[in-house]
Design a protein around this motif. Sequence first.
Motif, PDB file in Angstrom:
ATOM      1  N   UNK A  74       0.669  -1.102   0.039  1.00  0.00           N
ATOM      2  CA  UNK A  74       0.013  -0.167  -0.136  1.00  0.00           C
ATOM      3  C   UNK A  74       0.799   1.486   0.072  1.00  0.00           C
ATOM      4  N   UNK A  75       2.064   1.273   0.210  1.00  0.00           N
ATOM      5  CA  UNK A  75       3.158   2.256   0.197  1.00  0.00           C
ATOM      6  C   UNK A  75       3.012   3.102   1.521  1.00  0.00           C
ATOM      7  N   UNK A  76       2.384   2.306   2.649  1.00  0.00           N
ATOM      8  CA  UNK A  76       2.163   2.957   3.822  1.00  0.00           C
ATOM      9  C   UNK A  76       3.464   2.695   4.824  1.00  0.00           C
ATOM     10  N   UNK A  77       3.854   3.709   5.453  1.00  0.00           N
ATOM     11  CA  UNK A  77       4.904   3.570   6.635  1.00  0.00           C
ATOM     12  C   UNK A  77       4.404   3.368   7.759  1.00  0.00           C
ATOM     13  N   UNK A  78       4.881   1.994   8.435  1.00  0.00           N
ATOM     14  CA  UNK A  78       4.156   1.663   9.340  1.00  0.00           C
ATOM     15  C   UNK A  78       5.389   2.036  10.711  1.00  0.00           C
ATOM     16  N   UNK A  79       4.916   2.668  11.630  1.00  0.00           N
ATOM     17  CA  UNK A  79       5.835   3.311  12.604  1.00  0.00           C
ATOM     18  C   UNK A  79       5.985   2.586  13.816  1.00  0.00           C
ATOM     19  N   UNK A  80       4.901   1.675  14.260  1.00  0.00           N
ATOM     20  CA  UNK A  80       4.745   0.842  15.250  1.00  0.00           C
ATOM     21  C   UNK A  80       3.652  -0.295  15.197  1.00  0.00           C
ATOM     22  N   UNK A  81       3.784  -1.107  16.058  1.00  0.00           N
ATOM     23  CA  UNK A  81       2.622  -2.058  15.903  1.00  0.00           C
ATOM     24  C   UNK A  81       1.294  -1.718  16.242  1.00  0.00           C
ATOM     25  N   UNK A  82       1.142  -0.506  16.754  1.00  0.00           N
ATOM     26  CA  UNK A  82      -0.226   0.112  17.009  1.00  0.00           C
ATOM     27  C   UNK A  82      -0.828   0.716  15.689  1.00  0.00           C
ATOM     28  N   UNK A  83      -0.021   0.689  14.913  1.00  0.00           N
ATOM     29  CA  UNK A  83      -0.536   1.330  13.569  1.00  0.00           C
ATOM     30  C   UNK A  83      -2.009   0.674  13.196  1.00  0.00           C
ATOM     31  N   UNK A  84      -2.994   1.779  12.763  1.00  0.00           N
ATOM     32  CA  UNK A  84      -4.353   1.362  12.434  1.00  0.00           C
ATOM     33  C   UNK A  84      -4.314   0.106  11.492  1.00  0.00           C
ATOM     34  N   UNK A  85      -3.659   0.414  10.459  1.00  0.00           N
ATOM     35  CA  UNK A  85      -3.777  -0.648   9.364  1.00  0.00           C
ATOM     36  C   UNK A  85      -3.272  -2.154   9.952  1.00  0.00           C
ATOM     37  N   UNK A  86      -2.203  -1.924  10.594  1.00  0.00           N
ATOM     38  CA  UNK A  86      -1.704  -3.310  11.294  1.00  0.00           C
ATOM     39  C   UNK A  86      -2.736  -3.908  12.221  1.00  0.00           C
ATOM     40  N   UNK A  87      -3.290  -3.096  13.116  1.00  0.00           N
ATOM     41  CA  UNK A  87      -4.414  -3.650  13.985  1.00  0.00           C
ATOM     42  C   UNK A  87      -5.428  -4.247  13.215  1.00  0.00           C
ATOM     43  N   UNK A  88      -5.963  -3.645  12.362  1.00  0.00           N
ATOM     44  CA  UNK A  88      -6.872  -4.334  11.578  1.00  0.00           C
ATOM     45  C   UNK A  88      -6.721  -5.593  10.968  1.00  0.00           C
ATOM     46  N   UNK A  89      -5.381  -5.636  10.579  1.00  0.00           N
ATOM     47  CA  UNK A  89      -4.923  -6.945  10.004  1.00  0.00           C
ATOM     48  C   UNK A  89      -5.044  -7.946  11.162  1.00  0.00           C
ATOM     49  N   UNK A  90      -4.600  -7.544  12.319  1.00  0.00           N
ATOM     50  CA  UNK A  90      -4.331  -8.560  13.386  1.00  0.00           C
ATOM     51  C   UNK A  90      -5.622  -9.023  13.907  1.00  0.00           C
ATOM     52  N   UNK A  91      -6.705  -7.972  14.081  1.00  0.00           N
ATOM     53  CA  UNK A  91      -8.162  -8.421  14.241  1.00  0.00           C
ATOM     54  C   UNK A  91      -8.590  -9.282  13.501  1.00  0.00           C
ATOM     55  N   UNK A  92      -8.314  -9.111  12.124  1.00  0.00           N
ATOM     56  CA  UNK A  92      -9.051  -9.998  11.008  1.00  0.00           C
ATOM     57  C   UNK A  92      -8.321 -11.609  11.230  1.00  0.00           C
TER      58      UNK A  92
END
Length: 325
Positions: A74-92
């Motif tokens: 997605x071209x998105x920079x993840x700064x921490x594991x609290x990132x919104x996109x990462x959290x969405x993937x974790x929940x899914x």
Amino acid sequence: MGWQNASTHMRYGPRFRKHRRFAQQTFNQQAIRHFRSLQHQELGILLNGMVDTPEAFLQSIRRYAAATIMKITYGHDVKSSDDLFVQLAEKAGTATIESGTPAATLVDFLPLMKYVPTWMPGAGFKRNALKCRELVQRMMDVPFQKVKQDMENGIASPSFTSALLEPHIKAGENTLSKEDENDIRGAAGTLYAAAEDTTVSVMHTFILAMLLHPAVFQKAQAEMDQVVGQERLPTFEDLDSLPYLSCVLKEVYRWNVPVPLGLPHRLMEDDVYQGNHIPQGSMVIANIWAMSRNCASPDQFYPERYVEEPDLPDPRNMVFGFGRR
């Protein structure tokens, strides 16, 4: 064999080939070389995190895996594991596991049960699946819509998704059909979901193996020091000069396979395997875990086996599954 991909319930045909073409454009042998600088950059962040907060090494590994594949997809920079996109993937991902792995519920073997109303006793699999579908849909839709909006505004970063959207979307112009949008969104979401967890699993196994087998670690470290020295980090170009490390990595894949049963596939036509007739429509599950143990002393973590038995199959060719991809 003619396989049907059960991971997305998509029959092998024009649409399946379209999704495979999407992936091949970005992940062929030549194209993946462009990701090396990104991997090297994220590796530096990972190592700094493990030095600064060693007690949080699991979170550092997960951030590394998420950041790498999120940037590619997605071209998105993840700064921490609290990132919104990462959290969405974790929940899914959690919901997918909790709702039942493939072939874990009765409906996988009795398809007629899909017509059971959600309120009936025994239909818990259906209620869980609906919850899971909602979370998976959000995981795919939120980052996709962000890329789409950025492209319409002319500010999108290069990525797997933006490259697929480029023929359809330019600043102030959108000719994207609903079918193309669904295909690109689904391909991107599948890419992220498939890459993140498997990367984390392999890295966790590597650390566990090195802690349990310090002699292996010391031997690999000595080879690394001899080839690379202590003034720089290793690069992909060093790999051919690190034969023992290559054996260690093969053993990591074999010793604790990341996807023990792979993904179920369905036969598109009758077939015969070792004299056994398998009728069309049968579900086939490859026991990758058992295949990985087809060697001497399979419970032992022993990288030297690949030197002593050069004909052993390379685990990297099987531990992530089979079939067209």
